[in-house]
Design an enzyme around this catalytic site. Structure first.
Site, short mmCIF file in Angstrom:
data_model
loop_
_atom_site.label_atom_id
_atom_site.label_comp_id
_atom_site.label_asym_id
_atom_site.label_seq_id
_atom_site.Cartn_x
_atom_site.Cartn_y
_atom_site.Cartn_z
N GLY A 1 -33.78 -8.84 64.81
CA GLY A 1 -34.86 -8.19 64.46
C GLY A 1 -35.49 -8.35 62.86
N HIS B 1 -35.13 0.00 57.75
CA HIS B 1 -33.69 0.15 57.89
C HIS B 1 -33.62 -1.49 56.65
CE1 HIS B 1 -29.97 -1.04 60.73
NE2 HIS B 1 -30.40 -2.09 59.98
N GLU B 2 -34.30 -2.94 56.43
CA GLU B 2 -33.95 -3.59 55.77
C GLU B 2 -33.94 -2.70 54.19
OE1 GLU B 2 -32.47 -5.49 57.37
OE2 GLU B 2 -32.82 -4.74 59.02
N MET C 1 -33.03 -9.52 58.85
CA MET C 1 -31.81 -9.60 57.86
C MET C 1 -32.46 -9.38 56.52
SD MET C 1 -28.78 -10.46 57.66
CE MET C 1 -28.40 -10.45 56.16
N GLU D 1 -24.25 -0.73 58.69
CA GLU D 1 -25.47 -0.58 59.15
C GLU D 1 -25.57 1.12 59.78
OE1 GLU D 1 -27.52 -2.38 59.77
OE2 GLU D 1 -26.41 -4.42 59.28
#
Length: 966
Positions: A351, A387-388, A353, A410
Site C-alpha cells: 500500500g 499510517h505512513e 512505505m 506496525e
C-alpha cells in the site's frame, strides 16, 4: 508500511456479496520503506558504462561451513557510521535487453571488537575491482592507523553477504572505510532498486524506484542491512536529462555533467538523519509535482504528469500538512526533517512505505479523482497517509531493534492511522471502524492453533523469508488492537505521556517493546493511575502468548471466567505459553444501558458480584470492543440481549450491536453456543439501518456462503437474506431519491453499497435490473452515469449476470483507463463473471505483466478464487504453476500468505483437504517462503470447516427454511 493487498470497503462489500462469489475480505500487508541521505565524499568515480563483471579473487567453491558468513545475522563487531553512495540507473535497456544500474559506495564503520573479517550484506549485485584487482578497498579514517591488507573477497549468496577476508585484524576502537564499485539490475521484481513502467501519450516511460523493507537495501548497494545498524547517508544520483531525482534528503544541487559522450544530471542530497537501511529511498522519473509548506516543512506530491495535471494529488496535499501537525502535537516531538515527499507509483508491491522524507505509495493509496474515486477510495488515501506519517516517529525516529518486534512499528502506525484520519475527516467517525477493519478481522486468524505471538523470540526470526512472514494480520491488526486497548485502560492522556517520554529518550535509536512498558509505567506512576498490576505484567500476557480469551459471564451468579478461544476447540495447541493462556483482562461493561466502572479479570475465574442481575436487567461487556477478547453469557442474558435487539436495538451502542453478531457467530463456530442462536442475532436486521451491524452480519454470513454455496442450504439461505435486506434496499432507494443522490454520512454511503450488493447477491429482481440497466446504458452511450461509490458493486453484478459482451467491454475499459482507482474497480469486477472460459483466460492474464501489473497478480488470482465458479479454476491454476509463481513473484513475497489463504478459503471437504496436503508435499522442495505459515493455517481451517459442516448443516438448513417463511 501500510497494510498491503488492500481491498477498499466498497470493493470488500462487493466481494462479499457478488452474485457469483462469496468473497472473504483479504488483507495483507502493505509495506513501504523510509531511506536515508548519504554522504558524498566528493566522489566522482562513476564509470561512463557498466563496469565489467569479474569473478571474485580467491576460491569460488563453497567456504567452510558454520563460519560467521553462514549465519544470517551480522556479528556485532563492526558498526556502520556513515555511507556515501552514488548510483546511476539506466532507464533504457542495454544490448542484452536488461535495465541496469551502476554504483559506488563507501561505508565508514567503527570496529567494536578486533576481527579479521568484514561481512556486509549484498544480494544480486556484481562487483568490479577497486584497486589491485580486488573487489573492495579498505582504508582508515585516521591516516596514521594501520590497515590490514585484503586476502580475498567473495559473495556468500545463501546468507547474502559480500565477505572481505583480511590478512590481519582490524583494531578495536578504530574507524575504517570500505569502498566498492558494483552493478545491479533494475528488474521489475518490485524489490530493492527496481523498475516501474507506464505509458504516457503512447510512449513507454520507465521509473527507477525502491522498496527496501525488510531486507532489500542490500539489492541496491552493499550495506549493514539490519534495523539496529543505523547510520547517516549521503546520496548522489546520476540521471538522464529530463528526469528528476528524489531521495530521503532535500536536494542540495543538480548539475549537468558529461559521462563519456552522454550528458547527464548529477543530483546531490542533504545528509540524512541517523536511520536504518530499510528506510532509504531514491527515485528517478519524469514525474511532476505539486507542493505546499506546513510550518517550514516542504510537502510535495509526485505522480505521473497527467495525474498531477488532473488534480489527483490535491486531496493528499491538503491533508498531509494538517496530519503532520497533528502527529507533532500528539507525539510532542517536531517532525525532524525539512521535507515530506510523497510519490504515487504505477508499480508498487504494497500500500505504501514509510521511507523517511520520501514516502512511496501505490497510486490508489495516494491519488484521488472526484469523478472516479469512491468514498472508500478517499478513506483509504486518508488512512494510508496517516499510517505512513505516524511511522515518521514510531519506526523511523525510534526503531525496533530486530524484526521480531515489528508489531511495535506496525501496530502503533495502524492505530495511529485512525487518529490521523479522524483529524483529517472528523465527520467520518472513522475511529469506530477499527473494530471491523482490525479487531474482528484479526480475531479470525488469532483464533487458530497455528497463530503466533505478537513478539517472537529474536533467534527464531533469522532468514529473510521468516522476516517477511511477520508482515501479517497479527502484526498489524492485533498490534493495533492491543495498543487501542492499552490506550483505553490507561486513558489517552497517560498513554500519550508515556510514549512521548519514550520517543524523547530513544530518538534516533533502537528499542525493544519492554522499553515502552517502562515509560508507560513511569506515566502511570506520575499520574497515580490505578492498575491491578504493572504495565509490564498486564501487557506481556497479550504480547508474549498467541490468541485471546473468551470471557464468560454468568449473570445469575456473578461468576466470570476466561478461556483461550479457539475456532476449533479440538485443535491441538503446540505453542507453549508463558502464562498458560490466561490474560489480565480489562472489562468495560454496562448494566441495562448504564455504563459501569472499569473491572479487571486477573485470574482464570473470579466472582464479580456487580455482574449479577435479576428480573429484566442485562449485562453487556466489552463496551465499544475496547478490549481484545470475545464475550459469552449465560443463556438467560443472551435471551435478554436478543430481546433488546428486537424491541429497541438502539439501547445497545452501535459498535456493540456489531460485536454481538460477531461474537455470537464465532462462539458458535467454536461450539460454545448453538449456530442457530448466532443466526438469531440477524433477525432484527430488517429494522437496522446502521452500517457496522450490517457489515458484521455480512462478514459472518459470508462464511455460510463459503460453506454452503455448493449445497442445498444455498436456496433457503438466499430466501432468508433477501427477506432481511429488502427493507434496507428500499430505505436507501427512498433516502437517495431512487438512487439519484448520495447519502450524507460516511458510513451511510458504505451501507448503501451493502444494501445494493446483498440485494443483488440474493437475486432481488429490482436490484438485478438496476445494475444491468445502468451498466448497459454505459455500454450503449459511452457515458458512465454510475456514482463512484456504487461502481464496484454495479460492475461486479452486471458482469456476473451478463456474458462475454459485458466482460469484453469492461476489459477494454480496464486496458484504456489511466485512473488508478477506476482500474482497480474494473480489475476486481472482471473476476465476477460466471463464464468459466473467461475466468480461465483471466487467470492466464494475471501472470502476464503486459496484461496485469505484477503488483496486482496475486490479488487478481484471489478475486477469481472468491468466485464460486472460479475457485476450483484458481486452485488448479496455482497448483500447476506454483514453481513459476514462486520463482517469478519472489520466494519471500508478502503476497503469498494472501494467495494461499484466498484460493483455499472455501475448502470444506475431505477431498479438498487431501489436495491441500498433497500440494504441501509436492512442493516441499520448491518451498512456500512467506506463505509457509498460511499453508499450515489453511490445512487447520479446512479441518475445522469439515467438522463444522458435519455438525451444523441440517440445523442451519431447517432454520433458514423456517425463517424465510415466517
Amino acid at each position: 508500511m501500510a497494510k498491503g493487498f488492500f481491498i477498499s470497503k466498497a470493493v470488500g462489500i462487493v466481494c462479499i456479496v457478488a452474485a457469483v462469489g462469496a468473497v472473504a475480505t483479504i488483507i495483507a500487508l502493505s509495506v513501504v520503506y523510509s531511506q536515508e541521505k548519504a554522504k558524498n565524499n566528493d566522489s566522482n568515480l562513476q564509470p561512463t558504462k557498466p563496469p565489467p563483471v569479474t569473478k571474485p579473487p580467491g576460491p569460488t567453491t563453497a567456504k567452510p561451513s558454520n563460519e560467521l558468513w553462514d549465519k544470517y545475522r551480522l556479528p556485532s563487531n563492526l558498526v556502520p557510521n556513515h555511507y556515501n553512495v552514488t548510483l546511476r540507473p539506466r532507464l533504457t535497456p542495454d544490448a542484452s535487453g536488461k535495465y541496469i544500474f551502476t554504483g559506488e559506495s563507501s561505508v565508514e564503520f567503527h570496529c567494536a571488537e578486533a576481527t579479521n573479517l568484514i561481512l556486509i550484506h549484498s544480494h544480486k549485485l556484481t562487483y568490479s575491482p577497486v584497486s589491485n584487482g580486488l573487489l573492495a578497498r579498505l582504508t582508515a579514517v585516521n591516516n596514521g592507523d594501520t590497515v590490514p591488507g585484503i586476502e580475498s573477497v567473495w559473495l556468500q549468496n545463501e546468507t547474502q553477504y559480500l565477505v572481505v577476508q583480511l590478512k590481519g585484524d582490524l583494531t578495536k576502537g578504530n574507524y575504517y572505510i570500505l569502498e566498492t564499485i558494483f552493478e545491479g539490475e533494475l528488474a521489475d521484481d518490485l524489490g530493492g532498486f527496481y523498475r516501474s513502467e507506464y505509458t504516457e501519450n503512447g510512449v513507454k516511460k520507465v521509473i527507477a524506484t525502491t522498496q527496501m523493507e525488510a531486507t532489500d537495501a542490500r539489492k541496491a548497494f552493499p550495506c549493514f542491512d539490519e534495523p539496529e545498524m543505523k547510520a547517516t547517508f549521503d546520496i548522489t544520483l546520476i540521471h538522464d536529462l529530463g528526469t528528476v531525482a528524489l531521495s530521503n534528503g532535500k536536494e542540495i544541487e543538480t548539475t549537468e555533467d558529461t559521462m563519456g559522450d552522454v550528458k547527464v544530471l548529477k543530483t546531490k542530497f542533504e545528509r540524512t538523519e541517523r536511520m536504518s537501511t530499510y528506510l532509504l529511498a531514491f527515485i528517478v522519473s519524469e514525474f511532476d509535482f505539486i507542493q505546499d509548506n506546513s510550518d517550514d516543512v516542504l510537502i510535495r506530491i509526485f505522480a505521473r504528469k497527467p495525474a498531477i495535471a488532473a488534480g489527483q494529488g490535491e486531496y493528499a496535499l491538503n491533508k498531509t500538512g494538517p496530519m503532520l501537525k497533528f502527529f507533532e502535537e500528539y507525539y510532542n516531538y517536531s517532525y525532524p526533517l525539512p521535507k515530506s515527499d510523497q510519490v504515487g507509483l504505477p508499480d508498487f508491491p504494497f500500500g505504501a512505505m514509510e521511507n523517511w522524507g520520501l514516502i512511496t505509495y501505490r497510486e490508489t493509496a495516494l491519488l484521488y479523482d472526484e469523478e472516479y474515486s469512491s468514498n472508500s477510495d478517499k478513506e483509504r488515501i486518508a488512512t494510508v497517509i496517516a499510517h505512513e506519517l505516524a511511522h515518521m516517529w514510531f519506526s523511523n525516529l525510534v526503531t525496533m531493534r530486530w524484526w521480531n518486534d515489528l508489531w511495535l512499528n506496525e501496530g502503533f502506525a495502524t492505530y495511529g492511522e485512525y487518529l490521523g484520519a479522524h483529524q483529517a475527516e472528523p465527520t467520518w467517525n472513522i475511529k469506530d471502524l477499527i473494530v471491523l477493519n482490525d479487531v474482528h478481522r484479526v480475531f479470525a486468524v488469532d483464533a487458530l492453533a497455528s497463530s503466533h505471538p505478537l513478539s517472537s523470540k529474536e533467534e527464531d526470526i533469522q532468514k529473510p523469508a521468516q522476516i517477511n512472514e511477520l508482515f501479517d494480520t497479527i502484526t498489524y491488526s492485533k498490534g493495533a488492537s492491543i495498543v487501542r486497548m492499552m490506550s483505553d485502560f490507561l486513558t489517552e492522556d497517560v498513554f500519550e505521556q508515556g510514549f512521548q517520554t519514550y520517543l524523547k529518550a530513544f530518538a534516533f535509536q533502537n528499542t525493544v517493546y519492554t522499553d515502552l512498558w517502562t515509560h508507560l509505567q513511569m506515566a502511570v506512576d506520575a499520574t497515580g493511575t490505578a492498575l491491578p498490576q504493572s504495565v509490564n505484567n498486564i501487557m506481556n500476557t497479550w504480547v508474549l502468548q498467541m490468541g485471546f480469551p473468551v470471557v464468560t459471564i454468568n449473570t445469575a451468579t456473578g461468576d466470570v471466567s476466561q478461556k483461550h478461544f479457539l475456532l476449533d476447540p479440538e485443535s491441538v495447541v503446540t505453542t507453549p505459553s508463558p502464562y498458560n493462556y490466561e490474560w489480565i483482562v480489562p472489562m468495560r461493561w454496562m448494566k441495562t444501558g448504564a455504563v459501569q466502572a472499569l473491572t479487571w479479570l486477573e485470574t482464570k475465574s473470579a466472582s464479580i458480584p456487580a455482574m449479577k442481575v435479576t428480573g429484566n436487567d442485562w449485562v453487556l461487556a466489552n463496551i465499544d470492543v475496547a478490549g481484545y477478547y470475545r464475550v459469552n453469557y449465560d443463556q438467560a442474558n443472551w435471551d435478554k440481549l436478543l430481546n433488546a435487539l428486537n424491541t429497541n436495538h438502539e439501547v445497545i451502542p452501535v459498535i456493540n450491536r456489531a460485536q454481538l453478531v460477531d461474537d455470537a457467530f464465532n462462539l458458535a463456530r467454536a461450539k460454545i453456543i448453538q449456530t442457530v442462536q448466532a443466526l438469531e442475532t440477524t433477525t432484527y436486521l430488517n429494522n437496522e439501518t446502521a452500517y457496522m451491524p450490517w457489515a458484521s452480519a455480512i462478514n459472518n454470513l459470508d462464511y455460510f456462503y463459503l460453506m454452503f454455496d455448493r449445497s442445498e442450504v444455498y436456496g433457503p439461505m438466499q430466501d432468508y437474506l433477501r427477506k432481511q435486506v429488502t427493507p434496507l434496499f428500499n430505505y436507501y432507494k427512498d433516502l437517495t431519491g431512487n438512487w439519484a443522490d448520495v447519502p450524507t454520512g460516511h458510513m451511510d454511503q458504505y451501507n448503501e453499497v451493502n444494501a445494493i450488493s446483498l440485494a443483488c447477491r440474493t437475486d432481488l429482481q429490482e436490484c438485478q435490473e438496476l445494475t444491468t440497466t445502468w451498466f448497459r446504458d454505459w455500454m450503449n452511450t459511452g457515458v458512465n452515469k454510475i456514482h463512484p461509490n456504487l461502481r464496484s458493486t454495479m460492475y461486479c453484478n452486471a458482469i456476473a449476470t451478463g456474458g462475454a459482451a459485458e466482460w469484453e467491454f469492461a476489459w477494454d475499459k480496464f486496458k484504456n483507463t489511466s485512473i488508478a482507482a477506476e482500474v482497480d474497480k474494473l480489475r476486481i469486477a472482471l473476476a465476477c463473471t460466471k463464464q468459466a472460459w473467461l475466468l480461465n483466460r483471466y487467470l492466464e492474464y494475471a501472470l502476464n505483466p503486459n496484461m496485469i501489473r505484477k503488483q496486482d497478480a496475486m490479488s487478481t488470482i484471489v478475486y477469481i478464487a472468491n468466485n464460486v465458479i472460479g475457485q476450483s479454476l484458481a486452485w488448479d491454476f496455482v497448483r500447476a504453476r506454483w514453481s513459476y509463481i514462486f520463482s517469478q513473484y519472489g520466494s519471500e513475497s508478502n503476497s503469498f500468505p494472501n494467495l494461499i489463504n484466498g484460493v483455499t478459503e472455501r475448502f470444506s471437504t475431505e477431498f479438498e483437504l487431501q489436495q491441500l496436503k498433497q500440494f504441501k508435499a509436492d512442493n516441499a522442495e520448491v518451498g512456500f517462503g512467506s506463505g509457509t505459515l498460511a499453508l499450515d493455517q489453511s490445512i487447520e481451517r479446512t479441518v475445522a470447516n469439515i467438522k463444522w459442516i458435519a455438525e451444523n448443516k441440517n440445523n442451519v438448513l431447517n432454520w433458514f427454511i423456517a425463517e424465510s417463511k415466517s
